[in-house]
Design an enzyme around this catalytic site. Structure first.
Site, PDB file in Angstrom:
ATOM      1  N   ASP A  67      22.159  20.205  -1.086  1.00 44.56           N
ATOM      2  CA  ASP A  67      21.169  21.219  -1.918  1.00 44.56           C
ATOM      3  C   ASP A  67      20.592  22.058  -0.650  1.00 44.56           C
ATOM      4  O   ASP A  67      19.793  21.485   0.130  1.00 44.56           O
ATOM      5  CB  ASP A  67      20.268  20.853  -2.926  1.00 44.56           C
ATOM      6  CG  ASP A  67      19.370  21.959  -3.603  1.00 44.56           C
ATOM      7  OD1 ASP A  67      18.226  22.000  -2.915  1.00 44.56           O
ATOM      8  OD2 ASP A  67      19.752  22.425  -4.349  1.00 44.56           O
ATOM      9  N   THR A 100      20.274  28.554  -3.120  1.00 47.25           N
ATOM     10  CA  THR A 100      19.368  28.254  -1.801  1.00 47.25           C
ATOM     11  C   THR A 100      20.255  28.248  -0.386  1.00 47.25           C
ATOM     12  O   THR A 100      19.665  28.951   0.507  1.00 47.25           O
ATOM     13  CB  THR A 100      18.707  26.963  -1.812  1.00 47.25           C
ATOM     14  OG1 THR A 100      19.444  25.927  -2.329  1.00 47.25           O
ATOM     15  CG2 THR A 100      17.542  27.032  -2.854  1.00 47.25           C
ATOM     16  N   ASP A 398      18.939  22.498 -11.031  1.00 49.55           N
ATOM     17  CA  ASP A 398      19.718  23.510 -10.727  1.00 49.55           C
ATOM     18  C   ASP A 398      20.381  24.040 -12.139  1.00 49.55           C
ATOM     19  O   ASP A 398      20.246  25.339 -12.356  1.00 49.55           O
ATOM     20  CB  ASP A 398      20.647  23.495  -9.621  1.00 49.55           C
ATOM     21  CG  ASP A 398      20.060  23.256  -8.209  1.00 49.55           C
ATOM     22  OD1 ASP A 398      18.792  23.558  -8.159  1.00 49.55           O
ATOM     23  OD2 ASP A 398      20.781  23.385  -7.300  1.00 49.55           O
TER      24      ASP A 398
END
Length: 541
Positions: A67, A100, A398
């Site tokens: 992530d 991201t 998410d």
């Protein structure tokens, strides 16, 4: 050191000796390199063939994740431009919860594209105007041409967007479970308030991590899960349809705010003081007992004497709750949080909860307070180790955000680099009609956008040049091919309609806006003055 304005005069020193100053194109090139370095760190974490990064924090803890935000949060950087690039990953995460990695990779590439123009002495303002023009055009095209609406009532269409979000994460192995959990959770906390559709994930969707068991044991609890046990062994561990009172005051004798000294002259005065304490606690307990609750929960402490009175009245009590948990409980049970037992009335008692139960999971006791109509949920995560549970939590966060985005703005765009490629093609075409020097930076945005499909091909070991040329040709020959992108697993070109990979429009729009706005901001910097003030100077002021 700055030159004096009058001829034949010695240099005038304006900045103090320990101040360093960089200015002009050197600063901009340094900022571009910083952005490129940060983007290179997480470039391999994009797409379904993403690599994991293992990071160690100063305390010796380990974070394993792909992530983008979680990686950059753990990295300490010194360069100010790199810090602001890292900041945009956090913004993207808070705003949409996904994208991201894309936003950092794209921002780095947009900055790199500006380098050639700076070296040709094109003024940064011209580059910025072209970038802003491209951004406005892209936003318009994405909303009008390159997106499609979906039916939020249809579970299958929603599931497609969530699956696309999760396919690049570790939870892709437990896809159906994750989709079910995220859809259930968001549907439950979705409420309409005065004509406004509210989905407050931060407050009313909590994730409780319990190590042990398998990932498949994870589930959504409609209600609140607390890591608490009863305060007295004779209290009940299961009550159906409980009457609940929520307090944020302590059920113990209040000590004075300031330090109080008592001078006792006689022996019986001491017993009088103890009696007063007992009377005060008895009064508080009687005020609670009058309303005949089954369950009393407070944010503060409960003294042994208060426990004794409550047990005799057949009341179960829990203590030292977090404020946030108490707020969630108020939403589940329908109770009002009271600050003082004197103010308690029948309306403050919560009766909406269906079941209160304490269960032992592993070595610890967990309290479950559930209600079928609850608008607050808890996601209970199980897993073999702490690291895996932490990664599952990030993935679910998410997924839940992805569902929220689609419910609030029910439009989706094709994934797999298709939307970036379609926009790149449109910008290349439009750049031919842009007048003056601005057409070159305008067209450069198209080259920057190609970094997303290119990185997807690189990460799965495909032939980058061949596939990128084929994809460019595909989009250029026919505008109806706007859904063609890269299959992130094989590296082949594929139509996203067939592969069924669709991202929420909100996420992709935010990626474009954040990446270009940040690049614009960094290109406008032409001076960095870093000076250290001595602590003595600061203290003297």
């Amino acid at each position: 050191m700055l030159q004096g304005g009058i001829r034949n005069q010695s240099n005038i020193i304006v900045l103090s000796a320990n101040t360093t100053r960089e200015s002009g194109s050197r600063v901009q090139l340094a900022n571009i390199n910083a952005a490129k370095c940060v983007a290179d760190v997480i470039r391999t974490s994009l797409g379904p063939r993403a690599m994991l990064k293992m990071l160690m924090d100063p305390m010796g803890g380990i974070v394993m994740t792909n992530d983008g935000n979680a990686i950059l949060r753990e990295i300490t950087v010194k360069h100010p431009a790199a810090k602001s690039i890292i900041e945009i990953a956090r913004t993207q995460d808070e705003e949409t919860g996904d994208g991201t990695t894309s936003v950092i990779v794209l921002a780095g590439e947009v900055m790199v594209e500006a380098q050639q123009f700076l070296e040709q002495s094109i003024h940064p303002t011209v580059i910025i105007q072209a970038y802003r023009m491209a951004l406005d055009d892209m936003i318009r095209w994405v909303e009008d041409k390159y997106s499609k609406p979906i039916d939020v009532k249809n579970e299958e269409e929603l599931a497609v967007a969530v699956k696309s979000c999760l396919s690049t994460k570790m939870m892709s192995l437990h896809m159906d479970l994750a989709v079910k959990i995220s859809l259930d959770a968001v549907r439950s906390i979705s409420v309409d308030k005065a004509g406004y559709h509210e989905i407050d994930i931060k407050r009313y969707c909590r994730i409780e991590k319990i190590p042990g068991g398998e990932i498949d044991d994870s589930r959504v609890i409609k209600g609140v899960v607390l890591n608490k046990d009863i305060v007295h062994p004779k209290m009940k561990r299961r009550i159906e349809n409980p009457r609940v009172i929520l307090l944020d005051c302590s059920l113990e004798y209040k000590k004075g705010e300031s330090q109080t000294a008592l001078e006792i002259m006689r022996e019986d005065d001491f017993s009088k003081i103890l009696e007063q304490e007992e009377t005060e606690i008895r009064r508080q307990c009687d005020e609670i007992i009058q309303l005949k609750p089954d369950l009393v929960i407070t944010e503060k402490g409960i003294s042994d004497m208060a426990q004794h009175f409550l047990v005799r009245a057949g009341i179960t009590a829990l203590r030292r709750l977090k404020k946030t948990d108490n707020n969630r409980l108020a939403r589940v049970t329908g109770a009002t949080i009271c600050h003082d037992t004197k103010d308690l009335t029948e309306e403050d008692v919560g009766t909406k909860a269906n079941l209160y139960e304490i269960t032992k999971i592993g070595d610890e006791y967990f309290t479950f307070i559930t209600s079928e109509e609850s608008t607050a949920v808890t996601i209970v995560l199980r897993g073999p180790s702490k690291d895996i549970i932490n990664e599952v939590e990030r993935n679910l966060q998410d997924a839940v955000n992805c569902v929220r985005n689609v419910l609030l703005n029910p439009r989706v765009v094709p994934g797999g680099g298709a939307i970036e490629m379609a926009l790149a093609n449109a910008i290349t075409e439009k750049s031919k009609s842009v007048e003056g020097v601005r057409q070159w930076p305008y067209a450069a945005i198209a080259r920057a956008l190609e970094v997303i499909p290119r990185t997807l091909i690189q990460n799965c070991g495909g032939s980058t040049i061949r596939q990128m040329t084929a994809l460019r040709a595909k989009h250029a020959t026919d505008e109806s091919n706007w859904t063609w992108g890269v299959n992130g697993v094989t590296g082949e070109l594929v139509d996203m309609k067939e592969l069924n990979i669709w991202d929420p429009l909100t996420v992709r729009l935010q990626v474009l806006k954040t990446a270009i706005e940040t690049s614009v901001m960094l290109l406008r910097i032409d001076d960095i003055v870093s000076g250290t003030k001595k602590m003595s100077d600061v203290n003297n002021k």
